[in-house]
Design a protein around this motif. Structure first.
Motif, PDB file in Angstrom:
ATOM      1  N   MET A   1      -2.417 -26.508  21.066  1.00 16.30           N
ATOM      2  CA  MET A   1      -2.792 -27.783  20.436  1.00 16.30           C
ATOM      3  C   MET A   1      -3.988 -27.554  19.512  1.00 16.30           C
ATOM      4  SD  MET A   1      -3.028 -31.493  22.292  1.00 16.30           S
ATOM      5  CE  MET A   1      -4.132 -30.949  23.574  1.00 16.30           C
ATOM      6  N   GLU A   2      -3.964 -28.164  18.334  1.00 17.09           N
ATOM      7  CA  GLU A   2      -5.028 -27.979  17.343  1.00 17.09           C
ATOM      8  C   GLU A   2      -6.269 -28.800  17.691  1.00 17.09           C
ATOM      9  OE1 GLU A   2      -6.515 -26.649  15.021  1.00 17.09           O
ATOM     10  OE2 GLU A   2      -5.152 -25.400  13.852  1.00 17.09           O
ATOM     11  N   LYS A   3      -7.359 -28.496  16.991  1.00 20.26           N
ATOM     12  CA  LYS A   3      -8.641 -29.162  17.172  1.00 20.26           C
ATOM     13  C   LYS A   3      -8.787 -30.368  16.245  1.00 20.26           C
ATOM     14  CE  LYS A   3     -12.200 -25.719  18.287  1.00 20.26           C
ATOM     15  NZ  LYS A   3     -13.357 -25.001  17.695  1.00 20.26           N
ATOM     16  N   VAL A   4      -9.707 -31.251  16.638  1.00 16.97           N
ATOM     17  CA  VAL A   4     -10.211 -32.281  15.736  1.00 16.97           C
ATOM     18  C   VAL A   4     -11.593 -31.829  15.281  1.00 16.97           C
ATOM     19  CG1 VAL A   4     -11.029 -34.659  15.539  1.00 16.97           C
ATOM     20  CG2 VAL A   4      -8.950 -34.165  16.856  1.00 16.97           C
ATOM     21  N   TYR A   5     -11.850 -31.907  13.982  1.00 17.29           N
ATOM     22  CA  TYR A   5     -13.156 -31.539  13.430  1.00 17.29           C
ATOM     23  C   TYR A   5     -13.846 -32.788  12.901  1.00 17.29           C
ATOM     24  CZ  TYR A   5     -11.525 -26.703  13.613  1.00 17.29           C
ATOM     25  OH  TYR A   5     -11.053 -25.473  14.042  1.00 17.29           O
ATOM     26  N   PHE A   6     -14.975 -33.136  13.501  1.00 17.93           N
ATOM     27  CA  PHE A   6     -15.807 -34.218  12.983  1.00 17.93           C
ATOM     28  C   PHE A   6     -16.746 -33.605  11.946  1.00 17.93           C
ATOM     29  CE2 PHE A   6     -14.519 -35.779  17.128  1.00 17.93           C
ATOM     30  CZ  PHE A   6     -14.185 -37.097  16.859  1.00 17.93           C
ATOM     31  N   ILE A   7     -16.652 -34.083  10.715  1.00 18.64           N
ATOM     32  CA  ILE A   7     -17.380 -33.455   9.610  1.00 18.64           C
ATOM     33  C   ILE A   7     -18.355 -34.443   8.992  1.00 18.64           C
ATOM     34  CG2 ILE A   7     -17.135 -32.391   7.322  1.00 18.64           C
ATOM     35  CD1 ILE A   7     -14.298 -31.539   8.218  1.00 18.64           C
ATOM     36  N   GLY A   8     -19.605 -34.032   8.880  1.00 19.03           N
ATOM     37  CA  GLY A   8     -20.586 -34.815   8.145  1.00 19.03           C
ATOM     38  C   GLY A   8     -20.415 -34.537   6.662  1.00 19.03           C
ATOM     39  N   ALA A   9     -20.015 -35.556   5.910  1.00 17.77           N
ATOM     40  CA  ALA A   9     -19.696 -35.362   4.486  1.00 17.77           C
ATOM     41  C   ALA A   9     -20.928 -35.373   3.601  1.00 17.77           C
ATOM     42  CB  ALA A   9     -18.733 -36.460   4.017  1.00 17.77           C
ATOM     43  N   GLY A  10     -22.099 -35.688   4.184  1.00 21.52           N
ATOM     44  CA  GLY A  10     -23.303 -35.801   3.368  1.00 21.52           C
ATOM     45  C   GLY A  10     -23.502 -37.223   2.863  1.00 21.52           C
ATOM     46  N   PRO A  11     -24.542 -37.438   2.059  1.00 23.26           N
ATOM     47  CA  PRO A  11     -24.927 -38.787   1.662  1.00 23.26           C
ATOM     48  C   PRO A  11     -24.134 -39.398   0.518  1.00 23.26           C
ATOM     49  CG  PRO A  11     -26.446 -37.201   0.751  1.00 23.26           C
ATOM     50  CD  PRO A  11     -25.515 -36.425   1.615  1.00 23.26           C
ATOM     51  N   GLY A  12     -23.354 -38.595  -0.190  1.00 23.77           N
ATOM     52  CA  GLY A  12     -22.590 -39.157  -1.307  1.00 23.77           C
ATOM     53  C   GLY A  12     -22.196 -38.136  -2.351  1.00 23.77           C
ATOM     54  N   ASP A  13     -23.147 -37.343  -2.799  1.00 26.62           N
ATOM     55  CA  ASP A  13     -22.851 -36.299  -3.770  1.00 26.62           C
ATOM     56  C   ASP A  13     -21.817 -35.347  -3.175  1.00 26.62           C
ATOM     57  OD1 ASP A  13     -22.813 -34.040  -5.409  1.00 26.62           O
ATOM     58  OD2 ASP A  13     -24.971 -34.051  -5.749  1.00 26.62           O
TER      59      ASP A  13
END
Length: 255
Positions: A1-13
């Motif tokens: 079974m694959e993973k879920v990755y929670f990613i912080g995309a940053g503030p906007g740029d």
């Protein structure tokens, strides 16, 4: 079974996402992104055929159903949050549900908006002899705040502060800060830090409410407050680079 990755995309740029976060998005089979705050350009690098969902129009159960179904079908999932998911990111409740379903996950940190706001005004939160503490908080709105963490009680420390999700209540913010901060305390309001339409207002507790209302700022803004914002702050220089200071990597010069 694959993973879920929670990613912080940053503030906007779009360039402020981490290399690791972008790599996972490029390789993901399913992408769920917070479209109300994460620019679509952040995920435009996805591979052909990837399933893309905007969580702004979904509830928690719908988001989790997509993730759990995808993971059980051995698909890699990128759950893309704004800023860093650990700060007002609401990802703990998602991780708890994944734990209940035996699904593995990983968190990829990102640049929080309070750090982007400090960069926008070109200031340092932790100046020696001014403040060595940063308080990240918010005013109570529809989400309650514990009584022990009221803004006026936190203001008693006179530390550097970053106030999230509260600019629409700027009058109340100022009123509570004035319990402990003097009226001439510097304050900055940074709307959409790092976005192309970024807006910066500098002022004091005496005049910031008027400035915010004149500019019509009522959401997606950071409020920074403290003496670290002063143009000529009376701070001490760092010991780390003091030529007279000895540490593990360098012997200081004798006076």
């Amino acid at each position: 079974m694959e993973k879920v990755y929670f990613i912080g995309a940053g503030p906007g740029d779009p360039e402020l996402i981490t290399v690791k976060g972008q790599r996972i998005i490029k390789d993901a089979d399913v992408i769920i992104y917070a479209g109300s705050l994460v620019p679509k350009e952040v995920i435009d690098c996805h591979k052909e055929g990837a399933e893309v969902y905007n969580s702004a129009v979904l509830n928690l159960e719908e988001v989790m159903d997509i993730m759990i179904t995808a993971a059980k079908n051995n698909k890699k999932i990128a759950r893309v949050h704004t800023g860093d998911p650990a700060i007002f990111g609401a990802h703990r409740e998602q991780m708890d549900i994944l734990d209940e379903n035996g699904i593995e996950y990983e968190v990829i940190p990102g640049v929080s908006s309070f750090l982007a706001a400090a960069a926008a005004v070109k200031k340092e939160f932790t100046l020696p002899d001014v403040s060595q503490t940063v308080i990240c908080t918010r005013l109570e709105g529809r989400t309650p705040v514990p009584e022990t963490e009221s803004l006026e009680s936190l203001a008693s420390h006179k530390a550097s502060m970053a106030i999230f999700l509260s600019v629409q209540m700027i009058d109340e913010v100022v009123k509570k800060l004035l319990v402990h901060y003097s009226p001439d305390t510097p304050i900055a309001v940074v709307q959409r830090a790092t976005w192309e339409d970024e807006k910066i207002l500098m002022g004091t507790l005496e005049n910031i409410s008027k400035k915010v209302k004149e500019e019509g700022i009522n959401k997606t803004a950071q409020i920074l407050v403290g003496r670290f914002l002063e143009e000529k702050s009376n701070y001490s220089k760092s010991k780390l680079y003091d030529k007279y200071f000895t540490h593990e990597y360098r012997t200081g010069i004798k006076k």
